[in-house]
Write a protein that holds these residues in place. Sequence first.
Motif, short mmCIF file in Angstrom:
data_model
loop_
_atom_site.label_atom_id
_atom_site.label_comp_id
_atom_site.label_asym_id
_atom_site.label_seq_id
_atom_site.Cartn_x
_atom_site.Cartn_y
_atom_site.Cartn_z
N LYS A 12 0.85 -1.19 0.00
CA LYS A 12 0.00 0.00 0.00
C LYS A 12 0.89 1.25 0.00
CE LYS A 12 -3.36 2.33 2.87
NZ LYS A 12 -3.79 2.48 4.25
N PRO A 13 0.68 2.15 -0.94
CA PRO A 13 1.49 3.37 -0.96
C PRO A 13 1.24 4.23 0.28
CG PRO A 13 0.36 3.07 -3.06
CD PRO A 13 -0.22 2.08 -2.08
N LEU A 14 2.31 4.68 0.90
CA LEU A 14 2.24 5.53 2.08
C LEU A 14 2.90 6.87 1.77
CD1 LEU A 14 3.30 2.82 4.66
CD2 LEU A 14 1.00 3.69 4.29
N THR A 15 2.39 7.92 2.37
CA THR A 15 2.92 9.26 2.11
C THR A 15 4.01 9.58 3.13
OG1 THR A 15 0.74 9.92 1.33
CG2 THR A 15 2.29 11.70 1.88
N PRO A 16 5.21 9.92 2.64
CA PRO A 16 6.28 10.27 3.57
C PRO A 16 6.07 11.64 4.20
CG PRO A 16 7.09 10.25 1.29
CD PRO A 16 5.64 9.89 1.26
N SER A 17 6.52 11.79 5.44
CA SER A 17 6.47 13.09 6.11
C SER A 17 7.41 14.05 5.36
CB SER A 17 6.96 12.94 7.55
OG SER A 17 8.35 12.64 7.55
N PRO A 18 7.31 15.35 5.59
CA PRO A 18 8.23 16.29 4.94
C PRO A 18 9.70 15.96 5.23
CG PRO A 18 6.42 17.49 5.95
CD PRO A 18 6.28 16.05 6.37
N ALA A 22 12.46 14.58 2.14
CA ALA A 22 13.75 15.17 1.78
C ALA A 22 14.74 14.10 1.32
CB ALA A 22 14.33 15.95 2.96
N VAL A 23 14.50 12.85 1.71
CA VAL A 23 15.39 11.75 1.34
C VAL A 23 14.81 10.92 0.19
CG1 VAL A 23 16.54 9.65 2.19
CG2 VAL A 23 16.31 11.64 3.70
N VAL A 24 13.51 10.60 0.26
CA VAL A 24 12.91 9.65 -0.70
C VAL A 24 11.97 10.31 -1.71
CG1 VAL A 24 13.09 7.73 0.92
CG2 VAL A 24 10.95 9.00 0.77
N GLY A 25 11.73 11.60 -1.58
CA GLY A 25 10.77 12.26 -2.47
C GLY A 25 9.39 12.26 -1.82
N SER A 26 8.50 13.08 -2.33
CA SER A 26 7.20 13.26 -1.68
C SER A 26 6.09 12.37 -2.23
CB SER A 26 6.78 14.73 -1.77
OG SER A 26 6.76 15.13 -3.12
N ASP A 27 6.36 11.60 -3.28
CA ASP A 27 5.32 10.72 -3.84
C ASP A 27 5.03 9.57 -2.88
OD1 ASP A 27 5.22 12.23 -6.14
OD2 ASP A 27 6.61 10.95 -7.24
N PRO A 28 3.75 9.16 -2.78
CA PRO A 28 3.42 7.98 -1.96
C PRO A 28 4.14 6.74 -2.51
CG PRO A 28 1.44 9.22 -2.48
CD PRO A 28 2.56 9.80 -3.32
N LEU A 29 4.72 5.94 -1.61
CA LEU A 29 5.46 4.74 -2.00
C LEU A 29 5.12 3.60 -1.04
CD1 LEU A 29 9.00 6.38 -2.24
CD2 LEU A 29 7.68 5.53 -4.17
N PRO A 30 5.19 2.35 -1.53
CA PRO A 30 5.05 1.21 -0.62
C PRO A 30 6.23 1.17 0.36
CG PRO A 30 4.90 0.51 -2.92
CD PRO A 30 5.33 1.95 -2.91
N ARG A 31 6.01 0.69 1.56
CA ARG A 31 7.05 0.64 2.59
C ARG A 31 8.36 0.01 2.10
NH1 ARG A 31 6.38 1.22 7.98
NH2 ARG A 31 4.15 1.03 7.69
N LYS A 78 11.79 1.29 12.59
CA LYS A 78 10.89 1.87 13.60
C LYS A 78 10.80 3.39 13.38
CE LYS A 78 12.56 2.55 17.68
NZ LYS A 78 13.13 2.41 19.00
N HIS A 79 11.94 4.01 13.12
CA HIS A 79 11.95 5.46 12.89
C HIS A 79 11.25 5.82 11.58
CE1 HIS A 79 14.42 6.31 16.35
NE2 HIS A 79 15.29 5.40 15.97
N LEU A 80 11.45 5.00 10.55
CA LEU A 80 10.79 5.27 9.26
C LEU A 80 9.27 5.17 9.41
CD1 LEU A 80 13.07 3.40 6.70
CD2 LEU A 80 13.04 5.84 7.26
N SER A 81 8.79 4.23 10.20
CA SER A 81 7.34 4.04 10.38
C SER A 81 6.66 5.30 10.89
CB SER A 81 7.06 2.90 11.35
OG SER A 81 7.43 1.68 10.76
N ARG A 82 7.36 6.04 11.74
CA ARG A 82 6.79 7.27 12.29
C ARG A 82 6.64 8.36 11.23
NH1 ARG A 82 10.98 7.30 17.12
NH2 ARG A 82 10.15 5.59 18.32
N HIS A 83 7.29 8.18 10.10
CA HIS A 83 7.28 9.18 9.05
C HIS A 83 6.51 8.74 7.81
CE1 HIS A 83 9.99 12.13 10.88
NE2 HIS A 83 10.50 11.09 11.51
N LEU A 84 5.75 7.67 7.93
CA LEU A 84 4.93 7.18 6.82
C LEU A 84 3.47 7.20 7.23
CD1 LEU A 84 7.15 4.19 5.70
CD2 LEU A 84 6.73 6.29 4.42
N HIS A 85 2.63 7.80 6.39
CA HIS A 85 1.21 7.96 6.72
C HIS A 85 0.36 7.47 5.55
CE1 HIS A 85 2.91 10.36 9.90
NE2 HIS A 85 3.56 11.05 8.98
N SER A 86 -0.76 6.83 5.90
CA SER A 86 -1.66 6.35 4.83
C SER A 86 -2.60 7.42 4.37
CB SER A 86 -2.42 5.13 5.29
OG SER A 86 -2.99 5.31 6.55
#
Length: 86
Positions: A12-18, A22-31, A78-86
């Motif tokens: 499921k594509p997740l939206t990265p936090s701002p 800055a590292v992966v781009g702002s497009d929603p991506l699967p985990r 664990k840290h990445l999970s806090r920065h991914l939102h559905s």
Amino acid sequence: MAEKKANPALMKPLTPSPELAAVVGSDPLPRPEVVSKVWDYIKKHDLQNPQNKREIIADEKLQPVFGKDRVTMFEMNKHLSRHLHS
């Protein structure tokens, strides 16, 4: 033998936090793709501790994501999970 299918929840594509964007781009991506892009970034910028390859040294872009200077590769998700939102 049955083919192993990817867990749909993982794809499921997740939206990265701002901060993560800055590292992966702002497009929603699967985990898994987010994790892969973060590893590409770590390798490209030589952010693994040479004495302990399991440790990642955060640069100015990763520090806001990790919340500290160094994390282990096991803590990273664990840290990445806090920065991914559905």
